[in-house]
Structure formats: C-alpha cells, structure tokens
Design a protein around this motif. Structure first.
Motif, PDB file in Angstrom:
ATOM      1  N   THR A  78       0.809  -1.145  -0.019  1.00 48.82           N
ATOM      2  CA  THR A  78       0.126   0.181  -0.073  1.00 48.82           C
ATOM      3  C   THR A  78       0.872   1.175   0.077  1.00 48.82           C
ATOM      4  N   ASP A  79       1.829   1.198   0.915  1.00 51.29           N
ATOM      5  CA  ASP A  79       2.799   2.307   0.846  1.00 51.29           C
ATOM      6  C   ASP A  79       3.583   2.619  -0.367  1.00 51.29           C
ATOM      7  N   MET A  80       3.794   1.618  -1.183  1.00 48.84           N
ATOM      8  CA  MET A  80       4.659   1.749  -2.510  1.00 48.84           C
ATOM      9  C   MET A  80       3.515   2.480  -3.462  1.00 48.84           C
ATOM     10  N   LYS A  81       2.337   1.920  -3.494  1.00 44.00           N
ATOM     11  CA  LYS A  81       1.481   2.619  -4.346  1.00 44.00           C
ATOM     12  C   LYS A  81       0.995   4.250  -3.952  1.00 44.00           C
ATOM     13  N   THR A  82       0.953   4.595  -2.586  1.00 42.75           N
ATOM     14  CA  THR A  82       0.613   5.875  -2.088  1.00 42.75           C
ATOM     15  C   THR A  82       1.929   6.645  -2.459  1.00 42.75           C
ATOM     16  N   SER A  83       3.156   6.053  -2.501  1.00 44.04           N
ATOM     17  CA  SER A  83       4.365   6.785  -2.592  1.00 44.04           C
ATOM     18  C   SER A  83       4.402   7.374  -3.980  1.00 44.04           C
ATOM     19  N   GLN A  84       3.783   6.398  -5.139  1.00 49.64           N
ATOM     20  CA  GLN A  84       3.753   6.913  -6.433  1.00 49.64           C
ATOM     21  C   GLN A  84       2.853   8.160  -6.491  1.00 49.64           C
ATOM     22  N   ASP A  85       1.756   7.913  -5.929  1.00 51.75           N
ATOM     23  CA  ASP A  85       0.808   9.274  -6.047  1.00 51.75           C
ATOM     24  C   ASP A  85       1.467  10.465  -5.409  1.00 51.75           C
ATOM     25  N   THR A  86       2.084  10.307  -4.334  1.00 52.95           N
ATOM     26  CA  THR A  86       2.758  11.391  -3.755  1.00 52.95           C
ATOM     27  C   THR A  86       3.669  11.998  -4.455  1.00 52.95           C
ATOM     28  N   MET A  87       4.579  11.200  -5.060  1.00 51.98           N
ATOM     29  CA  MET A  87       5.814  11.593  -6.014  1.00 51.98           C
ATOM     30  C   MET A  87       5.238  12.525  -7.343  1.00 51.98           C
ATOM     31  N   GLN A  88       3.954  12.084  -7.848  1.00 52.19           N
ATOM     32  CA  GLN A  88       3.391  12.733  -8.867  1.00 52.19           C
ATOM     33  C   GLN A  88       2.997  14.184  -8.478  1.00 52.19           C
ATOM     34  N   GLY A  89       2.596  14.131  -7.256  1.00 44.00           N
ATOM     35  CA  GLY A  89       2.067  15.759  -6.743  1.00 44.00           C
ATOM     36  C   GLY A  89       3.098  16.495  -6.550  1.00 44.00           C
ATOM     37  N   PHE A  90       4.202  15.883  -6.109  1.00 47.87           N
ATOM     38  CA  PHE A  90       5.379  16.711  -5.809  1.00 47.87           C
ATOM     39  C   PHE A  90       6.024  16.887  -7.036  1.00 47.87           C
ATOM     40  N   MET A  91       6.250  16.438  -8.048  1.00 51.21           N
ATOM     41  CA  MET A  91       6.662  16.880  -9.433  1.00 51.21           C
ATOM     42  C   MET A  91       5.952  17.809 -10.115  1.00 51.21           C
ATOM     43  N   THR A  92       4.702  17.479  -9.795  1.00 51.14           N
ATOM     44  CA  THR A  92       3.754  18.785 -10.437  1.00 51.14           C
ATOM     45  C   THR A  92       4.002  20.014  -9.875  1.00 51.14           C
ATOM     46  N   SER A  93       4.202  20.095  -8.378  1.00 49.25           N
ATOM     47  CA  SER A  93       4.348  21.313  -7.519  1.00 49.25           C
ATOM     48  C   SER A  93       5.707  21.880  -7.825  1.00 49.25           C
ATOM     49  N   GLN A  94       6.711  20.990  -7.993  1.00 46.96           N
ATOM     50  CA  GLN A  94       8.247  21.498  -8.565  1.00 46.96           C
ATOM     51  C   GLN A  94       7.877  21.950  -9.914  1.00 46.96           C
ATOM     52  N   SER A  95       7.387  21.671 -10.973  1.00 45.35           N
ATOM     53  CA  SER A  95       7.290  22.017 -12.296  1.00 45.35           C
ATOM     54  C   SER A  95       6.860  23.539 -12.327  1.00 45.35           C
ATOM     55  N   MET A  96       6.247  23.832 -11.380  1.00 48.49           N
ATOM     56  CA  MET A  96       5.629  25.309 -11.442  1.00 48.49           C
ATOM     57  C   MET A  96       6.761  26.172 -10.700  1.00 48.49           C
ATOM     58  N   GLU A  97       7.718  25.686 -10.204  1.00 50.10           N
ATOM     59  CA  GLU A  97       8.721  26.695  -9.756  1.00 50.10           C
ATOM     60  C   GLU A  97       9.914  26.687 -10.753  1.00 50.10           C
ATOM     61  N   PRO A  98      10.631  27.937 -10.890  1.00 58.92           N
ATOM     62  CA  PRO A  98      12.044  27.872 -11.659  1.00 58.92           C
ATOM     63  C   PRO A  98      12.949  26.756 -11.070  1.00 58.92           C
ATOM     64  N   LYS A  99      13.533  26.254 -11.954  1.00 59.28           N
ATOM     65  CA  LYS A  99      14.718  24.957 -11.755  1.00 59.28           C
ATOM     66  C   LYS A  99      15.860  25.164 -12.132  1.00 59.28           C
ATOM     67  N   ASP A 100      17.029  24.708 -11.445  1.00 62.26           N
ATOM     68  CA  ASP A 100      18.212  25.045 -11.851  1.00 62.26           C
ATOM     69  C   ASP A 100      18.475  23.553 -12.629  1.00 62.26           C
ATOM     70  N   LYS A 101      19.340  23.856 -13.497  1.00 67.67           N
ATOM     71  CA  LYS A 101      19.646  22.532 -14.429  1.00 67.67           C
ATOM     72  C   LYS A 101      20.406  21.512 -13.627  1.00 67.67           C
ATOM     73  N   ASP A 102      21.052  21.983 -12.722  1.00 65.78           N
ATOM     74  CA  ASP A 102      22.285  21.116 -12.125  1.00 65.78           C
ATOM     75  C   ASP A 102      21.598  20.364 -10.659  1.00 65.78           C
ATOM     76  N   SER A 103      20.521  20.919 -10.441  1.00 66.72           N
ATOM     77  CA  SER A 103      19.884  20.526  -9.275  1.00 66.72           C
ATOM     78  C   SER A 103      19.429  18.945  -9.469  1.00 66.72           C
ATOM     79  N   PRO A 104      19.720  18.410  -8.336  1.00 68.00           N
ATOM     80  CA  PRO A 104      19.481  17.008  -8.485  1.00 68.00           C
ATOM     81  C   PRO A 104      17.909  16.432  -8.318  1.00 68.00           C
ATOM     82  N   ASN A 105      17.555  15.436  -9.161  1.00 65.64           N
ATOM     83  CA  ASN A 105      16.116  14.803  -8.946  1.00 65.64           C
ATOM     84  C   ASN A 105      15.917  14.108  -7.652  1.00 65.64           C
ATOM     85  N   LEU A 106      14.808  14.061  -7.034  1.00 62.60           N
ATOM     86  CA  LEU A 106      14.795  13.426  -5.802  1.00 62.60           C
ATOM     87  C   LEU A 106      13.427  12.442  -6.088  1.00 62.60           C
ATOM     88  N   THR A 107      13.604  11.197  -5.673  1.00 62.46           N
ATOM     89  CA  THR A 107      12.394  10.289  -5.717  1.00 62.46           C
ATOM     90  C   THR A 107      12.252   9.792  -4.114  1.00 62.46           C
TER      91      THR A 107
END
Length: 735
Positions: A466-495
C-alpha cells in the motif's frame, strides 16, 4: 324324473384278506439287485427304468423299505470294493486316471440308481432318518475308495508330488488334478481339508521355508522380492486352476509368512540392496513391490515406515548441520526441496500415496528442518533469490510451483515468526530497490502465507505494498508542484518512498550527513509533504536509499554510477578533494563504522567497480587507510552498478539482534494468550496454562515454558492474575 327318490350306493370292503406272495419281497429285490449290477457293468441300455421304478415303489408301499435300503448299501459296497481293487492295481501315472474314470462311472451309476429309487428317497428315507441315496453313494465311495488304506496315502502323495513338480517348473495335467480335487470337495469340506488341504499347506510351508532361505543367501533384496511375488502369483493361479477357492487365503498366508514375514528385517536392512539403497537410488519398481508384499503381512508397512523415517531423519540431519552446506542458504533450501520432491515421488509412485508414509515424511522434515535455527532465515533468502531474479523467463505456473514448494517447507517451521522477521526485511529491499520479479508473484506468496497463518501474519506485509502505491501518487503531486517553480538544471532529482512506521522493518534511523545539494531538495519535499498531510513526522532512512551519479574520469571518460545513498555521500566528498583518510570520511559523513567499511570496500576493493583507490591495497578497511579518486577507472559499460558488499546471511551480531527482536515481539503475544485463556477459564493450574498457551501459539512459534512463566509473573505484578492463597500452582484471573 325329478319326482323320483335318490338312492344311496354303498361300496363295501372285501370280506377276506388278499394274501401277498411270501417270496414277493425277495423276488422284487433280486430284480432290482440285478439292475444295479447291470448299471455298474455298463449294461443299463437293456433295462426298463419304468418297471424298475414301479417295483421299488411297490416294495416301499408294502413296507419293505428297510430291505430295499439295506440291499442297496450291501450291493453298492460290494461293487465299490471291486472298483477299489481295480484302482489299487493301476500302475504309476495311470493311478489318478483310473481313479478319475471310476469316479465318473460311479457318479453316472449313482444318478440312475437314484432315479429308480426316487420314491424310497422321498418317503422312506426321511421318515426313517436314513441318508439320501446320492449322499449315501458319496459316503460309500469315501469309505471304500478314498479311505482305503492302500489308496488314501498313495492319493495324497501323488497329488503333493504333482504340485511339487509343477512348482519346480514341470508341466502337469491340470485337468486331471482339477477333477480329482473336485471329487474330494464333492465328498464334503472335511474330506478335502483333512485328506488334502491340511497336508498340502504343511508341505508348502516346508517348501517355501527352504526355498526362501536359499534365495535370501544368494539374491539381493530386489531379486528376492521378485521371486516372492512370482511364487505368490503362482499359488493364486494354482488355486484358480484346480484348488478350492477358499484355499487361496490359506496358501497365500503360508507364502507370505515363509517368504516375507520371516525375513522382513533382513530384507529391509540388506547390505547394498535393502530399503535405504532403494530409496537413495529411486528404485520405484522395487519399492512398489516391497510395499505391495509387506502390506500383506502383520507389521510389514510399519517396518518399511520405521526404516524410511530413520533414514530420512539421518540424511536430513546431515543436510541441515553440515557446515559446508550452510555457506550457501539458497543451495541449502534447494537441497531440502530436492529431498522433499524425491521422497514425494517415491510415496506417490511406489507407496500409492499412503497417508501413513506421507505423515512419516512430514514429521521427519519437521524434525530436521528445525534442528538448524537458521532455517527460517535461509528459506526467506531462498524466496528472495527466486523473486528477485531467479525465475526470469518462466511462466506464472512455474512461479506458483516454486512458491507452493516453499510454503511446504514453511509449514514445517516451528518458528514462523522468525521467518516473518526476515521475510519482511528481504521484501522491503526488493520493493525499495525495484528488484522484485513481479508484484503478482509477491502478492501470490502473501496470499499463501495469509491462508496458512491468518491475516495478522501478513497485515504489515500488505501495508508495505500500500505504501509503495501511495508513494507513487505522492511523487506525482510533488513533481507537479516543482514544475511550477523555476528549476536549476544542475539540481538533483529526488524520488521519495514514504514508509509507514510499524509496517516496514526500519531500524533506528542511522545518522548520515547528506551533501548540501541533496539537503536542499530534501527540504523542498519535506515542506510539500507536511503541507499536504497534517500531524505527520518525516525521518530520512538514508541506509535504504540509492542514487545515480554522473562521474568524469581521466581522459574525459564519463559514466553513470548507480550507488547506495551512503556511497553517494562518500563519493561526493571527492568533488573537493582527491585524497581522503578513513577518519576524515567518517567525520564528514557520520555513517556508522560497520556500514562505512562495507561501502568503502565496495568502492575501492571490488574489481571492475573500483572508482576509488586505497592505500595500502588490501581487502579489509583499516582506520589509517587513505582513499584516492581513481582517475584510471574504466568500464565497458556506460552505467556501472556498484552494490554494497554485504553478507548474504546475517553476521553473528546481526543474528543476535534479530533473535532479540523476535524474543521481544513474542512477549506481548504470550501475555495476550495467557489473558485470553484465563479470562475464559478464571482459575487454572500452571501446567494447563503452559499447555494451552503452547497450543494457541504453535502456528507461529513454540513458546518456551520458562518464558511463559516469566510472562505470568509479569501479569501478576500488573495485577491481571494472582496466585491461589492455598495452592500456589493455581492462578486466578482478576477481572
């Protein structure tokens, strides 16, 4: 006419007696006696049976039945005495033929005589309690022929000699034998039994006693069983050809006793060919023959079962205690499965799936699998190997077969909770590293475990999915929120995978100083997560993560390195320094010493993965070692995966720690069982409490009576229970 008076007629008896010819009886009997002589002389065609019947009828009517009956006995006896002489005179092989021929003649004669004397048979014989004509004829044949002192012994010896000749491979006249034996049976069961069957069984017992002794000295076990089986079948066939059907059980009992029962122990323990050799060499045919033959005798199957059980236990004990075998847990479990498959096949093909043998197999496996306290860990490692990579390219059905076999071994474990501990750790690693063969296979095993042990056993395992499935949904939400902010091309990606405390086998969070670049993105995720969930706390489990690093080596050669989070923390220190000592790395990362040494071993000591260089060069990590970035590192692969050097099995301290955690987890389960029992029973003595707690918990583990006693004392201190004031062995539940 109607007016005429009716007249009565009266018929009166003769006034004087009719005098019968005084010689009537004698004359009539002479006629009948002559007819009997003619019948025995094969001259019956000239006789008038109607006239003879009438004469016999009149004799009985005129009260001469006794004369007729005694005359018949005397005449028949006279003829049989003559026949007896004729049979006695027959030479050699003609003896039985003559006896058979005369017996046939006697039966025909008897039938004709019976027809003539039918009226006497129906009226005089029953009223005067005489023997009926046909039975009389048989009795006279028995007394004058079969029991003639010159015939009786000769007949028995001839019959037994023929049986012996047939047993030694000669062909005999079975038709003639059948006729003679049938004659004995027709003369009555006692004649057949006393004059033939009883001596026949005695002679047979002697024959098979001698023969079995010869066979056992000269044959191996398999050959001997074939010979015994053949002899048994021959006797059954012999009965069907010319003996009484009721003799089958008796003669087979003789063969079984002499050839099997008397030699059972020697056969099963026979050197180089007995039961153990058959089991080792998978001799299904010989084993099946032994099972079929031994089943026929008392204690036959228990004899096989006992030898098989002791062999199994000895073999299994060697298997699970051999130090060499314990080096490879996967091979250890595979050998157990092979052993189980081997004996399952034997029981199926040779022992007709006999439940007694299946139970013996199960109890043997349960005995020796629990001799090794590491069996639960090894079985979990075996599953880990198979579900991680071992079953690639195989069908779902084949995966199911392997999982079913593993469940079979799992059932034998007495410490199922120890298996659960390890399984949870191994499953966590598979899920978090994305290295599981398939979710279907993982869930299939969890369903099997739930069926075996109940939902409580697997509830935390299901929570991990259940946690693995919920984590996927959480990460999608986090990625969406990050895509709205200006991003440094050298900053690391986090899962991130968010794990519920309690569901996962997480240890106390190991300290580790993350690089500044990583800390920034981690803080962003923390802000996002705590902003969308209230009342939650996050702690980073750095010891469970992985990272992908881009690295440039000498001559501009670039590689992607797949490493653990701890390895990433070490490698990123080399961005600002080419040489670091062990102490410096330890101080900068604060990774626990045992983990740090394993990480450095992986990065500097594994051929083909050595992105660091160590001085002095050795496999072990010392506290004074120096580490350099290895400019000369090369690999044919662009993406290089660097695993952490980790023992497949737990080290001794880790094993002790796991055992301690298991013991701690057992305490509340034992206490809960005691309270459940005492709540329903109110008052119970010490021994019964221990017995019932053991019974309730044995599906998960076998609780130690000493531990149960300690938990009872703990419950007394907390006032759940009290000891009886008089009988200190009695306990009372305090509501």
């Amino acid at each position: 006419m109607s007016g005429q008076r009716k007249r009565n007629f009266k018929i009166e008896a003769f006034k004087h007696r009719v005098e019968l010819d005084p010689k009537y009886a004698e004359k009539t009997w002479k006629l009948l006696e002559h007819a009997i002589h003619e019948i025995y002389s094969h001259n019956a065609s000239g006789l008038s049976f109607e006239e003879l019947y009438r004469n016999a009828y009149n004799m009985v009517l005129h009260k001469y039945g006794e004369k007729l009956y005694s005359g018949l006995v005397n005449t028949m006896t006279g003829h049989l005495k003559e026949i007896s002489k004729s049979i006695e005179a027959a030479k050699g092989g003609l003896f039985l033929e003559e006896l058979n021929r005369k017996w046939g003649d006697h039966n025909k004669a008897l039938q004709m005589i019976r027809d003539i004397l039918m009226y006497m048979d129906r009226t005089f014989v029953p009223t005067s309690h005489k023997t009926p004509v046909h039975e009389l004829g048989l009795n006279l044949w028995r007394d004058n022929i079969i029991h003639s002192y010159k015939i009786q012994t000769r007949l028995l010896n001839t019959l037994l000699e023929l049986v012996h000749r047939e047993r030694t491979g000669e062909v005999i006249n079975r038709g003639l034998m059948r006729n003679i034996i049938k004659m004995l049976m027709d003369l009555g069961p006692s004649v057949y039994q006393e004059d033939f069957e009883k001596p026949f069984l005695e002679v047979s017992a002697n024959f098979y006693s001698v023969e079995s002794q010869q066979f056992i000295e000269s044959c191996d076990c398999g050959e001997y069983l074939k010979k015994a089986e053949r002899r048994l079948n021959e006797e059954i066939e012999r009965v069907s050809h010319y003996l009484d059907a009721k003799s089958e059980t008796k003669i087979t009992n003789v063969v079984e006793k002499e050839m099997i029962a008397n030699h059972m122990q020697r056969l099963v323990h026979m050197e180089n060919s007995g039961l153990v050799n058959m089991l080792v060499d998978d001799k299904y045919e010989d084993l099946g023959r032994m099972y079929t033959l031994f089943r026929r005798v008392p204690d036959g199957l228990p004899t096989i079962k006992d030898v098989m059980t002791s062999h199994l236990r000895e073999t299994g004990k060697q298997l699970v205690t051999d130090p060499e075998r314990l080096k490879d847990p996967v091979d250890f479990v595979q050998r157990l499965l092979d052993e189980k498959d081997k004996h399952d096949k034997i029981i199926s093909l040779a022992f007709t799936n006999d439940k007694t043998f299946q139970n013996a197999l199960n109890s043997s496996f349960e005995f020796f699998i629990n001799l090794n306290p590491r069996s639960p860990e090894f079985i979990s490692l075996f599953v880990d190997e198979k579900l991680r990579k071992g079953l690639k390219g195989v069908s779902e059905d084949e995966v199911e077969i392997v999982l079913d076999k593993v469940m079979m071994l799992f059932r034998y474990l007495q410490e199922k909770d120890v298996f659960e501990k390890y399984y949870k750790q191994h499953l966590a690693k598979r899920l978090l590293s994305g290295k599981s063969l398939s979710e279907d296979a993982e869930r299939s095993l969890i369903v099997k475990l739930k069926t075996e042990c109940g939902y409580q056993f697997t509830s935390k395992l299901e929570g991990m999915f259940t946690d693995m499935k919920t984590s996927q949904d959480t990460m999608q939400g986090f990625m969406t929120s990050q895509s709205m902010e200006p991003k440094d091309k050298d900053s690391p990606n986090l899962t991130v995978q968010v794990l519920t405390t309690g569901s996962w086998p997480t240890q106390a969070s190991a300290t580790c100083n993350l690089p500044a670049e990583i800390l920034g993105v981690c803080e962003k995720f923390r802000t996002y997560y705590l902003g969308t969930h209230t009342g939650r706390r996050l702690s980073w489990q750095t010891n469970m993560g992985t990272a992908d690093l881009k690295a440039t080596f000498g001559k501009g050669q670039k590689h992607d390195l797949n490493v653990s989070t701890h390895q990433m923390c070490i490698l990123m220190l080399f961005n600002s320094s080419d040489c670091l000592g062990y102490k410096e790395i330890e101080q900068a990362t604060e990774i626990p010493a045992s983990d740090l040494k394993r990480c450095l071993q992986s990065l500097a000591c594994v051929k083909g993965k050595n992105v660091l260089r160590k001085e002095p060069m050795s496999k072990d990590i010392g506290e004074d070692d120096l580490f350099f970035f290895n400019d000369k590192f090369t690999s044919k692969l662009h993406r290089v995966k660097i695993g952490t050097v980790v023992a497949q099995k737990e080290s001794e301290p880790e094993k002790q720690e796991t055992r301690q955690r298991v013991e701690e987890d057992r305490k509340p389960q034992i206490e809960a069982a005691i309270v459940r029992i005492m709540k329903s029973r109110r008052v119970l003595d010490h021994n019964n409490i221990v017995a019932e707690v053991t019974k309730q918990l044995q599906s998960r583990f076998l609780p130690n009576p000493v531990v149960i006693k300690k938990r009872m004392e703990s419950l007394i201190e907390r006032e759940f229970l009290e000891r009886d004031k008089v009988d200190r062995k009695l306990y009372r539940y305090l509501a």
